[in-house]
Write a protein that holds these residues in place. Sequence first.
Motif, PDB file in Angstrom:
ATOM      1  N   ALA A 179       0.834  -1.204   0.000  1.00 35.86           N
ATOM      2  CA  ALA A 179       0.000   0.000   0.000  1.00 35.86           C
ATOM      3  C   ALA A 179       0.868   1.253   0.000  1.00 35.86           C
ATOM      4  N   MET A 184      -1.173  -1.542  -4.177  1.00 39.03           N
ATOM      5  CA  MET A 184      -2.494  -2.029  -3.822  1.00 39.03           C
ATOM      6  C   MET A 184      -3.137  -1.019  -2.888  1.00 39.03           C
ATOM      7  N   GLY A 364      -6.058  -6.664  -4.579  1.00 42.18           N
ATOM      8  CA  GLY A 364      -6.280  -5.222  -4.513  1.00 42.18           C
ATOM      9  C   GLY A 364      -6.827  -4.632  -5.793  1.00 42.18           C
TER      10      GLY A 364
END
Length: 370
Positions: A179, A184, A364
């Motif tokens: 992230a 994602m 994701g």
Amino acid sequence: MSLTSSTLLIVVVLATVLAFAAAVWLWPRLGRGGGLPVLGRIGVVLTLQVLVLASVGLTANRTFLLYGSWADLAGQEGRMPSMGHDAPGGSAVRLLGRQPTDVGGGRTPHVGGEIEKITVRGERSKAAVNAYVYLPPEYFQKGNENRKFPATVVLTGFPGMAENLLKPLPYPKTAWTLAKQKKMPPMVLVMMQPSVVPTRNTQCIDVPGGPLSETFFAKDLPKAISGAYRVGTSPSNWAIMGDSTGGYCALKVALQHPENYAAGVGLSADYKPELDGDSGDLFHGNAAEEKRSDLLWSLDNLPQGKSSFLVTTSMQGEGNYKPTQKFVEKVKAPARVSSITLDHGGHNFKTWCREIPPALQWVGARIGAE
């Protein structure tokens, strides 16, 4: 002393070495005739066997993390916890504790996120199952107070424990890293065993007159988590993944419940339940349900929904290579399937650690926030 502690392993191995040395020293004396020397020889052999088996067992447990505690080994982890308090959203989720993530700034939730240990009580299944919930740092950041996040259920193999999904399978750390790298979106992870009874391999099947494992994972769990956390409620907000038996569970739930899960990932997955002493009788003569539990049969004979699937295998080292190829061939529109095939890789944590980052990125790209 912890079941998985290195101190315990060292003590047992050292005791084994000392016992062997003592046996070599004492054996000439025990070679005499008579009742006492015979009993002595039997005692020496039994002691050495117990210590050797204990050394091997503790080493295997530390390698594969099959049991995390003495209570887990004794099959007592499934008992209803008597501590903790209800999380926001009601009594379906009971908070047992919190711990930081294993990342930089992990002790600050809005930087490293947070991991909560909970018990989930199933409304329909009546099961009570422990789990870990990873909340990403964005969950705590200012301006996101009303933001809802996607969620992925992550399952271990069997036997196994939810702690495996924190380390050595580093799901929270991997999700945090991906992230942060914008590979994602931030998402909530719900990490747990693939069974509602820790000592029985229920394999996401509703056992007649027994545990309602499929009902728990397919229906109770998404409802309970979305009621306690800021998680979306539509199938496009939910995915489920796992390794080995957990991978079978994930594919089964996503295949047969597209109304609740948009995506399913099976890392080294089985494609039909394993019936043995750990599972017991899962069907009690229900032939239709036994057929339905075979995912290859289901793909051929039951309607396929809009779920997306990711399956992984290895050309060398995995026993599921051919069934995985068949699974890919049988998925038809509106369902979709992707696959990862390694050149080599065994049925173990090392292989799954290679597959987790691309699998999370794949997830994701297929689920999102409301």
